[in-house]
Design a protein around this motif. Sequence first.
Motif, PDB file in Angstrom:
ATOM      1  N   SER A   1       0.820  -1.206   0.000  1.00 56.67           N
ATOM      2  CA  SER A   1       0.000   0.000   0.000  1.00 56.67           C
ATOM      3  C   SER A   1       0.851   1.251   0.000  1.00 56.67           C
TER       4      SER A   1
ATOM      5  N   SER B   1      -0.701   5.813   3.769  1.00 56.22           N
ATOM      6  CA  SER B   1      -2.013   5.343   4.217  1.00 56.22           C
ATOM      7  C   SER B   1      -2.006   5.002   5.702  1.00 56.22           C
TER       8      SER B   1
ATOM      9  N   GLU C   1      -9.339  -3.478   4.265  1.00 52.48           N
ATOM     10  CA  GLU C   1     -10.432  -2.536   3.981  1.00 52.48           C
ATOM     11  C   GLU C   1     -10.137  -1.145   4.536  1.00 52.48           C
TER      12      GLU C   1
ATOM     13  N   ALA D   1      -7.377   0.447   2.439  1.00 52.28           N
ATOM     14  CA  ALA D   1      -7.890   0.883   1.139  1.00 52.28           C
ATOM     15  C   ALA D   1      -8.701   2.167   1.270  1.00 52.28           C
ATOM     16  N   ASP D   2      -9.479   2.276   2.351  1.00 54.34           N
ATOM     17  CA  ASP D   2     -10.267   3.484   2.568  1.00 54.34           C
ATOM     18  C   ASP D   2      -9.355   4.685   2.813  1.00 54.34           C
TER      19      ASP D   2
ATOM     20  N   GLU E   1      -6.360   5.009   1.572  1.00 56.06           N
ATOM     21  CA  GLU E   1      -5.792   5.355   0.272  1.00 56.06           C
ATOM     22  C   GLU E   1      -6.769   6.173  -0.571  1.00 56.06           C
ATOM     23  N   SER E   2      -8.060   5.896  -0.416  1.00 62.07           N
ATOM     24  CA  SER E   2      -9.074   6.681  -1.116  1.00 62.07           C
ATOM     25  C   SER E   2      -9.054   8.128  -0.636  1.00 62.07           C
ATOM     26  N   GLY E   3      -8.901   8.318   0.676  1.00 65.59           N
ATOM     27  CA  GLY E   3      -8.797   9.670   1.206  1.00 65.59           C
ATOM     28  C   GLY E   3      -7.567  10.390   0.698  1.00 65.59           C
TER      29      GLY E   3
ATOM     30  N   ALA F   1      -6.168   9.904  -2.145  1.00 69.00           N
ATOM     31  CA  ALA F   1      -6.407  10.241  -3.552  1.00 69.00           C
ATOM     32  C   ALA F   1      -7.154  11.567  -3.679  1.00 69.00           C
ATOM     33  N   ARG F   2      -8.117  11.811  -2.766  1.00 69.81           N
ATOM     34  CA  ARG F   2      -8.855  13.086  -2.807  1.00 69.81           C
ATOM     35  C   ARG F   2      -7.925  14.252  -2.502  1.00 69.81           C
TER      36      ARG F   2
ATOM     37  N   GLU G   1      -5.633  14.789  -5.544  1.00 65.97           N
ATOM     38  CA  GLU G   1      -6.369  15.405  -6.647  1.00 65.97           C
ATOM     39  C   GLU G   1      -6.467  16.915  -6.445  1.00 65.97           C
TER      40      GLU G   1
END
Length: 468
Positions: free
Chosen positions: A282, A286, A305, A308-309, A311-313, A315-316, A319
């Motif tokens: 990962s 993260s 899980e 992964a969550d 990592e989603s944060g 990404a925001r 961005e």
Amino acid sequence: MLQLHDTATGAVGPLRLREPGRISMYVCGPTVDGVPHLGHGRFSLVFDVLRRYLLFTGLDVTYVSNITDIEDKIIDRARAADVPIAEFTAANEALWWEVMDALGVLRPDQTPHATAYVDHMIALVADLVERGVAYETGDGVYLSVMDVPGYGLLARQPLDSLRAGARIEADEQKRSPLDFVLWKKAREGEPSWDAPWGAGRPGWHTECVVMSLDLLGDGFELHGGGADLMFPHHENERAQAVATDREFARHWMHNGWVTTDGEKMSKSLGNFMSLTDLLDRSDARSYRLLVLRSHYRSPIEVTPETVADAESGLARMDEMARRFAVGDLLADGPVTDPGASGGSTGAELDGDEVDRFRDRMDDDLDTPGALAIVFDLVRRANGAADAGDADEAARAAGTAALLAAALGLRFRAAEEVDVDPATADLVRRRDEARSSRHWDEADTLRGRLEASGWVVEDGPEGTRIRRQ
């Protein structure tokens, strides 16, 4: 003013500084007997965040964390691997720093090694024996905890209660099952140092006492570590200082457990996961974000899980950083609040949000609350940009970047991508179309880029692309 929970009092209160503007921290470091695990990562990140925040507020911070390079597990594992102890510990320490660097943990100001402090430890044990609070047995020297006023403070239990719950020891020479070893007499083939009680090595509970007091002095501000060290390790450290009439740490701070599937992570339960495994699978950031999402005294759940969550944060955040070309504020080290010395935060930052952030962090290091402010700013920046308010968008994005950096979160504002000439030409043509306000053509070119597997983002400097 920063308020932190003190294990010794069981209450949240301010740190008492010896000298205005300066703070000294001692955090128990690793025993370099193997691969670092998730618990190591959590305490390292918790105290890295605390250190970074203290620096952010303008304090001068001295941070010391030790390396235990002689201990029973080290001896046993080096022997099992048929490797000299010095070589074994050097390899594991190198791995430790490699992992800490990957996590973005600042290197301590000083990293004392146990083997370099054996003479100091022998002197401490001799002092305790002379005072009559330590005694010699056939296998070593022990501290008599019955003779230490207030023993059990960090366990938050009276001595009688601790003694009643202590495991029965096979060594009948000990006066109490709670008494702990200060000096271990060496067995054949073990590393040893000469001492008045025979060749041997110091007990684990003794090293941090001499190191912290030697490097930071009496009454240093804060001693920290994981909850597993609270008792007996930290209590036994404290007992030795009390028994020699030294003022030890003024404040004790401990972080909570790491759990996997609801159970405390431990080797004995078979749910042990190494930090190297996590980093291989990962984004290294993260785990920091996962740690920040939980209050430091609460358990933290680490599963595929939850990672992964996180990592989603990230990404925001990334961005937003790409959209507004927010630079890497951590490139030159920790950041400082521009208003920390009483000055203005500047028109380019939202001073009210910086104040809200500091209020949350000052309330017992409320990183979940502080992190929520950062993500609110990310949403505000995007919303303002969508509404055409460039100044508000820039202010929110810059403030989000500053506060994330205060927590040690690094934004990736730019990605290195291998762009082929044909794709580069599409990007160039799209920028020309947008500049000429030929929106239909720009949209067509966007579609071609996206069909080729690129994410297309618009920013002040033009079209940016990255792989999906």
